[in-house]
Enzyme design. Structure first.
Site, PDB file in Angstrom:
ATOM      1  N   HIS A 153    -117.301 -64.993  37.397  1.00 37.25           N
ATOM      2  CA  HIS A 153    -115.931 -64.493  37.556  1.00 37.25           C
ATOM      3  C   HIS A 153    -115.089 -64.846  36.330  1.00 37.25           C
ATOM      4  CE1 HIS A 153    -117.140 -64.337  41.808  1.00 37.25           C
ATOM      5  NE2 HIS A 153    -116.176 -63.456  41.968  1.00 37.25           N
TER       6      HIS A 153
ATOM      7  N   HIS B 253    -117.629 -73.709  41.725  1.00 40.06           N
ATOM      8  CA  HIS B 253    -118.032 -74.060  40.362  1.00 40.06           C
ATOM      9  C   HIS B 253    -117.483 -75.412  39.955  1.00 40.06           C
ATOM     10  CE1 HIS B 253    -119.592 -70.071  39.480  1.00 40.06           C
ATOM     11  NE2 HIS B 253    -118.520 -69.573  40.071  1.00 40.06           N
TER      12      HIS B 253
END
Length: 142
Positions: free
Chosen positions: A56, A98
């Site tokens: 992303h 993440h």
């Protein structure tokens, strides 16, 4: 006011390059996110199983760089694009998908992919010139 210059196919080339690179690195490294929940159904569909590098973040930086380079934008819109790319990375860390290093590497990869595609992409006028040079008929001097 936003002025569109022209559609740029280099964006789709960069997105494909980014998709292949990030997916390959994720399959190679196989690093899990900080909150190691078992992947759900949607994670399997989106192929969002591994965290390094952050896809992303990579795509957010790459798309924002393309928009900043190819559109004439007012300063507040330019600031919003930078802020949007940054907040995409922050949101991935806050969601526990993440680590900070995953997002940092994703940002670097997005900028690298943008720079690579921008440096090798030829505009349509240059391509037409190259094609016309290649199709010239040379007659031997007799």
């Amino acid at each position: 006011m936003v002025h569109f210059l022209r559609p740029d196919p280099s964006v789709s080339s960069a997105l494909i390059l980014d998709l292949m690179t990030v997916a390959g690195m994720q399959k190679l490294v196989k690093r899990r996110g900080p909150w190691d929940f078992p992947p759900g159904f949607l994670d399997y569909i989106a192929m969002d199983l591994y965290s390094f590098p952050a896809a992303h973040s990579s795509r957010a930086v790459m798309v924002s760089k393309f928009l900043l380079n190819h559109l004439v934008l007012a300063v507040p819109l330019r600031i919003l694009l930078y802020l949007w790319a940054f907040l995409v990375g922050v949101s991935r860390v806050l969601l526990g998908k993440h680590h900070i290093s995953d997002v940092g590497c994703g940002f670097a990869l997005g900028f690298l992919h943008f720079s690579l595609v921008e440096s090798v992409w030829l505009d349509s006028a240059t391509c037409q010139t190259l094609l016309s040079i290649g199709s010239l008929q040379w007659t031997p001097l007799v």
